[in-house]
Design an enzyme around this catalytic site. Structure first.
Site, PDB file in Angstrom:
ATOM      1  CB  CYS A 114      -0.925   0.005   1.209  1.00  0.00           C
ATOM      2  SG  CYS A 114      -1.951  -1.439   1.281  1.00  0.00           S
ATOM      3  CG  HIS A 248      -3.154   3.125   2.661  1.00  0.00           C
ATOM      4  ND1 HIS A 248      -3.806   2.808   1.493  1.00  0.00           N
ATOM      5  CD2 HIS A 248      -3.067   1.981   3.381  1.00  0.00           C
ATOM      6  CE1 HIS A 248      -4.099   1.522   1.513  1.00  0.00           C
ATOM      7  NE2 HIS A 248      -3.671   0.995   2.647  1.00  0.00           N
ATOM      8  CG  ASN A 278      -6.655  -1.047   1.877  1.00  0.00           C
ATOM      9  OD1 ASN A 278      -6.049  -0.610   0.903  1.00  0.00           O
ATOM     10  ND2 ASN A 278      -6.028  -1.547   2.934  1.00  0.00           N
TER      11      ASN A 278
END
Ligand code: ACO
Length: 363
Positions: A114, A248, A278
């Site tokens: 990520c 994020h 996500n």
């Protein structure tokens, strides 16, 4: 003064299929209430079976190119941050490079889970400041739906698919990427794992994510706060000097915990997690696109991008928003071509209608 990498274009792509928490709860022992309370997620987008990270990346890249009004031939580097490439090679970046006609660009994929987009942004910016290239296309693209175990409620409710892209161009130091920090702690890597070889996942079905959620949660809340402190202190600033933080998008509680630790106002932290879940390396560029399109990024203001993920890895960057680079006139005209032609055609048809109605009018 070396040139500075300015963000001159941005684009995103989200698959059209929306899957709500309630839909997941029909197949899993979970509920909309649990997912919303523990994560902040309401729904996510899932790609079609045949739609891969590369296809999504190409859509996002084309939009970013249009916004930047840059000729693809000027791009010197295409970097795609992804953990879910359609195959190891050709890379997603090479597929994008060919699809958009960036025929003078180097291209490679970057793997930092990520955190990947912030890593790619930092590297591309350094290449621009060093004078190696004048422009780069940086993308985060993920098909997370292909690597989650849809029977594991601990992980599958968290993720979604999508892509976000930016164009970086060499400009003067008034705007652009000012500082970045990148980090990794491999000692805790087993907390979040995506094995790459087929057959290593659950039930031998291919790669799947395995995660110790609580461990990752503790790491993420701590590192989001500490990396923001570190990157702002590099510029002699405080976190409170940031107009907006684009983190994020993993869990709303992670963002809130970091804000509490920093004493930073949560309304200055951009969140679209509710709608997309996500999307791993795509989450920061997608959020950046939406923040820009919503007018939340004003020229001269400082915005921080911060991410964390598998590795364990993390990265943070500070950008002074704005662009001082103007596209060459012929590119600007081509970029606005459709609008221009539409306006000319509209005027022309109006004149024709006016002339014919005059001719038909009885004298
Ligand atoms: N629905 C209902 N119950 C669930 C679900 C679900 N979807 N998932 C877990 N539970 C249950 C657990 O089984 C557990 O039950 P038990 O107490 O009977 O054992 C209970 O809920 C509590 O589980 P916890 O894991 O303690 O829940 P927590 O509040 O920590 O939330 C979560 C879990 C959302 C995963 C959280 O830990 C988290 O967000 N962690 C960070 C994850 C993350 O950000 N990962 C991505 C990193 S980025 C990258 O690189 C991919």
């Amino acid at each position: 003064m070396p040139p500075r990498a300015q963000i001159t274009g941005w684009g995103k792509y989200l698959p059209s299929r929306t899957v709500t928490n309630d839909e997941l709860a029909q197949a899993l022992d979970t509920s909309d209430e649990w997912i919303r309370q523990r994560t902040g997620i309401r729904e996510r987008r899932l790609a079609r079976p045949a739609e891969g990270a590369a296809e999504m990346a190409v859509h996002a890249a084309r939009e970013a190119l249009r916004k930047a009004m840059i000729d693809p031939g000027e791009i010197g580097l295409v970097i795609v941050a992804t953990s879910t490439a359609d195959q190891v090679f050709p890379s997603v970046a090479s597929i994008v490079q060919y699809a958009i006609g960036a025929n003078r660009a180097g291209a490679f994929d970057l793997s930092a889970a990520c955190s990947g987009f912030v890593y790619a942004l930092s590297l591309a910016s350094d290449a621009i400041s060093a004078g190696s290239i004048r422009a780069a296309l940086v993308i985060g693209a993920e098909k997370m739906s292909g690597v989650v175990d849809w029977g594991d409620r601990n992980t599958c409710v968290l993720f979604g698919d999508g892509a976000g892209a930016i164009i970086l161009q060499a400009g003067d130091p008034k705007a652009g990427l000012l500082a970045s920090v990148l980090g990794s702690d491999g000692s805790d890597g087993e907390a979040l794992v995506l094995r790459s070889r087929p057959g290593e996942g659950a039930a031998g079905q291919g790669p799947v994510i395995a995660m110790d959620g609580r461990r990752v949660f503790r790491f993420a809340s701590r590192i989001m706060a500490s990396s923001l402190r570190e990157v702002t202190s590099k510029l002699g600033l405080a976190v409170s000097d940031l107009s907006l933080v684009i983190p994020h998008q993993a869990n709303q509680r992670i963002m809130d915990a970091a804000c509490e630790e920093l004493g930073y106002p949560p309304d200055r932290v951009y969140s679209n997690l509710e709608r997309y879940g996500n999307t791993s390396a795509a989450s920061v560029p997608i959020a950046l696109c939406e923040a820009a399109d919503e007018g939340r990024l004003r020229d001269g203001e400082l915005v921080a991008l911060v991410a964390f993920g598998g590795g364990l890895s993390w990265g943070a960057a500070i950008v002074r928003w704005g662009r001082t680079i103007r596209p060459p006139w012929h590119v600007a005209v081509r970029g606005r071509g459709r609008q221009l032609w539409a306006a000319i055609l509209w005027q022309w048809r109006r004149l024709l209608r006016l002339a014919s109605s005059r001719r038909r009018r009885p004298s």
